[in-house]
Write a protein that holds these residues in place. Structure first.
Motif, short mmCIF file in Angstrom:
data_model
loop_
_atom_site.label_atom_id
_atom_site.label_comp_id
_atom_site.label_asym_id
_atom_site.label_seq_id
_atom_site.Cartn_x
_atom_site.Cartn_y
_atom_site.Cartn_z
N VAL A 2 2.19 13.20 5.97
CA VAL A 2 1.61 12.50 7.29
C VAL A 2 1.95 13.25 8.41
O VAL A 2 0.98 13.74 9.35
CB VAL A 2 2.36 11.16 7.49
CG1 VAL A 2 2.16 10.57 8.68
CG2 VAL A 2 2.33 10.30 6.03
N GLU A 31 7.95 5.29 11.98
CA GLU A 31 6.87 5.21 11.74
C GLU A 31 6.27 5.85 10.27
O GLU A 31 5.61 5.34 9.64
CB GLU A 31 5.76 5.72 12.90
CG GLU A 31 5.66 4.66 14.18
CD GLU A 31 5.24 5.31 15.21
OE1 GLU A 31 4.48 4.65 16.13
OE2 GLU A 31 5.18 6.82 15.46
N GLN A 50 7.74 4.29 7.51
CA GLN A 50 7.32 3.05 7.32
C GLN A 50 5.59 3.18 6.48
O GLN A 50 5.29 2.55 5.38
CB GLN A 50 6.55 2.17 8.34
CG GLN A 50 7.08 0.71 8.25
CD GLN A 50 8.18 0.46 9.71
OE1 GLN A 50 7.75 0.63 10.38
NE2 GLN A 50 9.24 -0.26 9.15
N GLN A 51 5.08 4.39 6.87
CA GLN A 51 3.64 4.68 6.31
C GLN A 51 3.81 5.15 4.78
O GLN A 51 3.04 4.83 3.99
CB GLN A 51 3.06 5.68 7.03
CG GLN A 51 1.61 5.59 7.34
CD GLN A 51 1.00 6.80 8.09
OE1 GLN A 51 1.57 7.00 9.25
NE2 GLN A 51 -0.06 7.41 7.57
N GLU A 100 4.75 1.92 2.71
CA GLU A 100 3.37 1.30 2.64
C GLU A 100 2.45 1.80 1.32
O GLU A 100 1.94 1.22 0.78
CB GLU A 100 2.81 1.38 3.90
CG GLU A 100 1.37 0.98 3.90
CD GLU A 100 1.15 -0.60 3.64
OE1 GLU A 100 2.07 -1.43 4.19
OE2 GLU A 100 0.15 -0.98 3.26
N ALA A 101 2.35 3.23 1.63
CA ALA A 101 1.53 3.96 0.65
C ALA A 101 2.14 3.89 -0.89
O ALA A 101 1.34 3.50 -1.88
CB ALA A 101 1.38 5.36 0.77
N ILE A 109 -2.59 8.54 1.68
CA ILE A 109 -1.64 7.96 2.61
C ILE A 109 -2.16 8.29 4.21
O ILE A 109 -1.80 7.75 5.22
CB ILE A 109 -0.12 8.91 2.66
CG1 ILE A 109 0.81 8.17 3.50
CG2 ILE A 109 -0.22 10.31 2.93
CD1 ILE A 109 2.24 8.45 3.27
N ASN A 110 -3.12 9.24 4.12
CA ASN A 110 -3.83 9.34 5.66
C ASN A 110 -5.06 8.53 5.73
O ASN A 110 -5.74 9.06 6.50
CB ASN A 110 -3.75 10.98 6.03
CG ASN A 110 -2.39 11.44 6.36
OD1 ASN A 110 -1.63 11.05 6.98
ND2 ASN A 110 -2.34 12.78 6.02
N LYS A 111 -5.35 7.85 4.77
CA LYS A 111 -6.61 7.02 4.55
C LYS A 111 -7.80 8.18 4.86
O LYS A 111 -8.37 7.98 5.69
CB LYS A 111 -6.59 6.10 5.77
CG LYS A 111 -5.48 4.96 5.55
CD LYS A 111 -6.03 3.76 6.37
CE LYS A 111 -5.10 2.65 5.88
NZ LYS A 111 -3.79 2.85 6.45
#
Ligand SMILES: Nc1ncnc2c1ncn2[C@@H]1O[C@H](COP(=O)(O)OP(=O)(O)OP(=O)(O)O)[C@@H](O)[C@H]1O
Ligand SMILES: [Mg+2]
Length: 318
Positions: A116, A126, A129-130, A133-134, A169-171
């Motif tokens: 990220v 942040e 959290q990401q 979430e991933a 993770i970075n869409k």
């Protein structure tokens, strides 16, 4: 505009024995959020396709022709700097061996955080959290604890999930998955396939799923490309290809699958083997193994198109 447009891609390996053309005028398009399956026997050029798209072809290999348009940008002329922006952010890859994309001496959470942080400015909180979430999205139980683990402390299935989390993770706009589940047991394979498709749908990410097993992409892909000796010999919507293949090679691949009617019987297998790239027969490279071959097959079959289908066979199945 399509997300990815590959036109007449040629990748060659310059070896002592000569020039092996691993990709011979490969063309396909992929729309945003769709799933494309690439199937074919070992050595047909599936991984070379993936590596070419990621600009990861190394010496003695070289992309020597064609175009790769991604979001309207010609990737063939992209700089090293541009590639470092794209890779891991807009385009990600999942390899058969998860350790190809994971660092063995770095905790899982830290690796994902790095993916990220390389591409985005975000606070530590942040990013954390990401990462959580991933890991959750790929079905990792107790993700807060797993973040502290090293890859070797996880099972093969969990490790591949971490590699997938790292890819999503970075869409990204595109994920290329090169046989990411073949090393895993069948139940986990099915779970991961299902989840990847779901993830792709949810985030609008397009997916290229590479496998030697056409049954894997049956329920997963929208379209499929069938490769043989460096060429796409058939391409089209997956249901049409499976129910009504036009190329005899595709027919052979489908007939080799186990299904209810041939249960307990000896499975069909296509006679012969894929010829080495340095000694391909002239014309259609499948002709020496093809029961429908005629003298005309000594010419190179062009791409025949009809509606959403295309193939390279002078005498396609009706
Ligand atoms: N480093 C290399 N040097 C020379 N030739 C290579 C190299 N890498 C690939 N090739 C050639 O490209 C062909 C296609 O290789 P590729 O790895 O794409 O096959 P594949 O379809 O991914 O097979 P598999 O199912 O076994 O993974 C090989 O048969 C080989 O002839
Ligand atoms: Mg491969």
């Amino acid at each position: 505009m399509a997300l990815l447009e590959v036109k007449n891609l040629v990748t060659e390996f310059h070896t002592e024995g000569g020039v092996a053309r691993a990709l011979d005028n490969v063309s396909f398009t992929l729309e945003r959020g769709k799933v494309l399956g690439i199937v074919g026997e070992s050595g047909s050029g599936k991984s070379v396709t993936a590596f070419s798209l990621m600009n990861l072809v190394d010496k003695p290999g070289l992309i020597s022709g064609g175009e790769i348009m991604f979001n309207g940008e010609n990737l063939r002329t992209a700089s090293v700097k541009r590639w470092s922006q794209l890779r891991g952010d807009r385009i990600a890859m999942v390899f058969q061996d998860p350790m190809m994309s994971l660092n063995p001496v770095m905790r899982v959470g830290a690796q994902l955080a790095e993916t990220v942080a390389i591409h985005r400015k975000a606070s530590r909180l942040e990013v954390e959290q990401q990462v959580l979430e991933a890991l959750k999205r790929v079905g990792i139980p107790a993700p807060a604890e797993r973040m502290k683990a090293y890859p070797h402390e996880l099972s093969g299935g969990m490790r591949q999930r971490v590699a997938i989390a790292n890819a999503i993770i970075n869409k990204p706009d595109l994920i290329i998955a090169d046989e990411p589940t073949t090393a895993l047991d069948v139940t986990i394979q099915a779970q991961i396939l299902y989840e990847m498709k779901h993830l792709a749908r949810e985030s609008g990410t397009a997916l290229i799923w590479i496998t030697h097993d056409i049954s894997v992409v049956k329920d997963l892909a929208d379209e499929v490309c069938v490769m043989y000796a460096g060429r796409i010999i058939e391409r089209g919507p997956v249901a049409q290809i499976i129910n009504h293949p036009l190329h005899p090679y595709t027919r052979g691949l489908i007939d080799s699958l186990p299904h209810a009617e041939n249960h307990g019987k000896r499975l069909y297998s296509i006679p012969g083997a894929t010829p080495p790239l340095l000694s391909l027969p002239p014309g259609c490279s499948f002709a020496p193994r093809c029961s429908r071959a005629k003298p005309g097959c000594g010419m190179t079959p062009p791409v025949f198109r009809a509606e959403s289908r295309e193939h390279r066979c002078f005498f396609p199945l009706a």
